[in-house]
Every structure is written in C-alpha cells, then in structure tokens.
Design a protein around this motif. Sequence first.
Motif, short mmCIF file in Angstrom:
data_model
loop_
_atom_site.label_atom_id
_atom_site.label_comp_id
_atom_site.label_asym_id
_atom_site.label_seq_id
_atom_site.Cartn_x
_atom_site.Cartn_y
_atom_site.Cartn_z
N ALA A 147 108.15 -35.33 -54.28
CA ALA A 147 108.04 -34.46 -55.46
C ALA A 147 108.99 -33.27 -55.34
O ALA A 147 109.63 -32.86 -56.32
N HIS A 148 109.07 -32.68 -54.14
CA HIS A 148 109.97 -31.54 -53.92
C HIS A 148 111.42 -32.00 -54.06
O HIS A 148 112.25 -31.32 -54.69
N ILE A 149 111.74 -33.15 -53.47
CA ILE A 149 113.11 -33.65 -53.52
C ILE A 149 113.52 -33.95 -54.96
O ILE A 149 114.65 -33.67 -55.36
N SER A 150 112.59 -34.49 -55.74
CA SER A 150 112.89 -34.78 -57.14
C SER A 150 113.29 -33.51 -57.89
O SER A 150 114.23 -33.51 -58.70
N THR A 151 112.59 -32.42 -57.61
CA THR A 151 112.92 -31.14 -58.25
C THR A 151 114.30 -30.65 -57.85
O THR A 151 115.10 -30.20 -58.68
N VAL A 152 114.61 -30.76 -56.55
CA VAL A 152 115.90 -30.31 -56.05
C VAL A 152 117.03 -31.13 -56.68
O VAL A 152 118.03 -30.58 -57.15
N VAL A 153 116.87 -32.46 -56.71
CA VAL A 153 117.91 -33.32 -57.26
C VAL A 153 118.10 -33.05 -58.75
O VAL A 153 119.22 -33.04 -59.26
N HIS A 154 117.01 -32.80 -59.45
CA HIS A 154 117.10 -32.49 -60.87
C HIS A 154 117.92 -31.21 -61.09
O HIS A 154 118.71 -31.12 -62.04
N GLN A 155 117.75 -30.24 -60.19
CA GLN A 155 118.52 -29.01 -60.31
C GLN A 155 120.01 -29.26 -60.12
O GLN A 155 120.84 -28.64 -60.78
N ILE A 156 120.34 -30.18 -59.22
CA ILE A 156 121.75 -30.51 -59.04
C ILE A 156 122.31 -31.16 -60.30
O ILE A 156 123.39 -30.81 -60.77
N ARG A 157 121.55 -32.08 -60.85
CA ARG A 157 122.03 -32.81 -62.03
C ARG A 157 122.25 -31.87 -63.21
O ARG A 157 123.18 -32.03 -63.98
N THR A 158 121.36 -30.92 -63.37
CA THR A 158 121.45 -30.03 -64.53
C THR A 158 122.27 -28.77 -64.24
O THR A 158 122.50 -27.97 -65.13
#
Length: 242
Positions: free
Chosen positions: A183-194
């Motif tokens: 769940a934490h990694i998903s948030t981090v990756v989403h920040q990179i994408r956006t």
Amino acid sequence: MPTLRPADLAREHGISTQAVRNYEQDGCIPPAARTPTGYRIYTEAHAAALRTYLALIPAYGHSAAGQIMTALHNNELDAALTAIDHGHNQLLRDRETLATVRSAIDHLTTESAPGRPAADSDRTIGELAHRLRVTPATLRKWENAGILTPARDPATGYRTFEATDLRDAELTHLLRRGGYPLAHISTVVHQIRTAGGTAALAASMTDWQAKLTARGLAMLTASTHLNVYLLLLNRADPQQEF
C-alpha cells in the motif's frame, strides 16, 4: 583454556541460556563438551563463535549467518566465504538500484510522455521477472496492487513492460526489500507517475539509504569477529575444544 557456563555466554548478549543451547543445536556454535553429570562446558572459542554468529545476523540475515557458521564448523571455508560474497553482492545491487531510483527522482517532472520512445526496450513479464530475480507471480501481485500498469500487446494480449514500468518495478523491488508494504509503495509510485509531492518518496529513499549504510557497517563488524574466530579455530585442537 578457561571453561565457561551457558549462563556466561548468555549474559554477555542478554539472551537466555536456552537460546545458547538452541544455537549449539543448530550448528551456529560448536558442540560443547560435557561434565560427567551432563552439564555443558564452553570455552572462549564457543564465546567467540556466538559473538561471530550474532554479529553476522544484522549483516547478512539469520539464514545466511547460520549457513556461514555451519559451513565453518563443517570445515567448508569456501562455502562460508561464498555466502559472504553473496551478501556483499546483494548490498552492491541494492546500492546501484537506489542510485537509479534517485536519478529518476531528479527527473520526475520530465518523465516521458505517452508515445515517446522508451529509453529501454519493452520486456515481457518473464524477462522483467528474470531481471529482478523475482517470479512472474510476484509481478502480477504488484499489478493487482496498482503498482505496475503494463500495457497489453494487441495481437497476443500479453503484458508488455515499458521503460516507466521497469523504473516502477525496480523501485518496488527495492522498497519491498526494505520492508515497506504494498500500500505504501503504491502511493510512492503514484507520486512518481503524477510528478506530484515527492516528500514520501524522499523519506523512503533516505530511510533505505540509512539501512544500507547500517548493513555495510554491520558487515565490517562481522568480519572483525569472524577473523578472530577463524584464528581460534586454526589454533584449537578440535577434540579438546569442541
């Protein structure tokens, strides 16, 4: 050589005497001699073995630490050194991956737009799994968690991973090794994408850098104890000491 009791070994490390006996049973310290009434008799060689084993754990992990000590006690020095080499190789790989991720952070706001040629060729799920040394099932799990978003080949329906997918997979692999939940990694990756708010990502990288530094220092400490123990093993009479 002066003799020691299980309690003497346990007291130094703040562990129980049962833990000392368990380590002996598992081969992490050599077998102890026995008194006529069955009590264990340890020596400084056993104490050094315990110091070495406990120092190896934060450096290489419980499993590798046990493998190293067991190999030493089976007179398999090369096997012990090979396990150590694997640990150093993994640390170097983690450092290189961290450097790659940090480089990606520097370019968050200039990520390739859709349709722009990828810096790395597209990969299948099997190829990406081989690159990261994980299973395809692990990659599918990351996809289900929303971390990876591979495209599908219109002709075959197979997943294809582009350059940004490779970056996200490398980052996920690194953070999973650091103990972070999906769940934490998903948030981090989403920040990179956006390309928005990088505070969580920067904190993760800083924390993992500290862990890598701590592991490297632990390896230095472990090597010191290991050297002392090897000298004792080379001097000791196995029949007398163990």
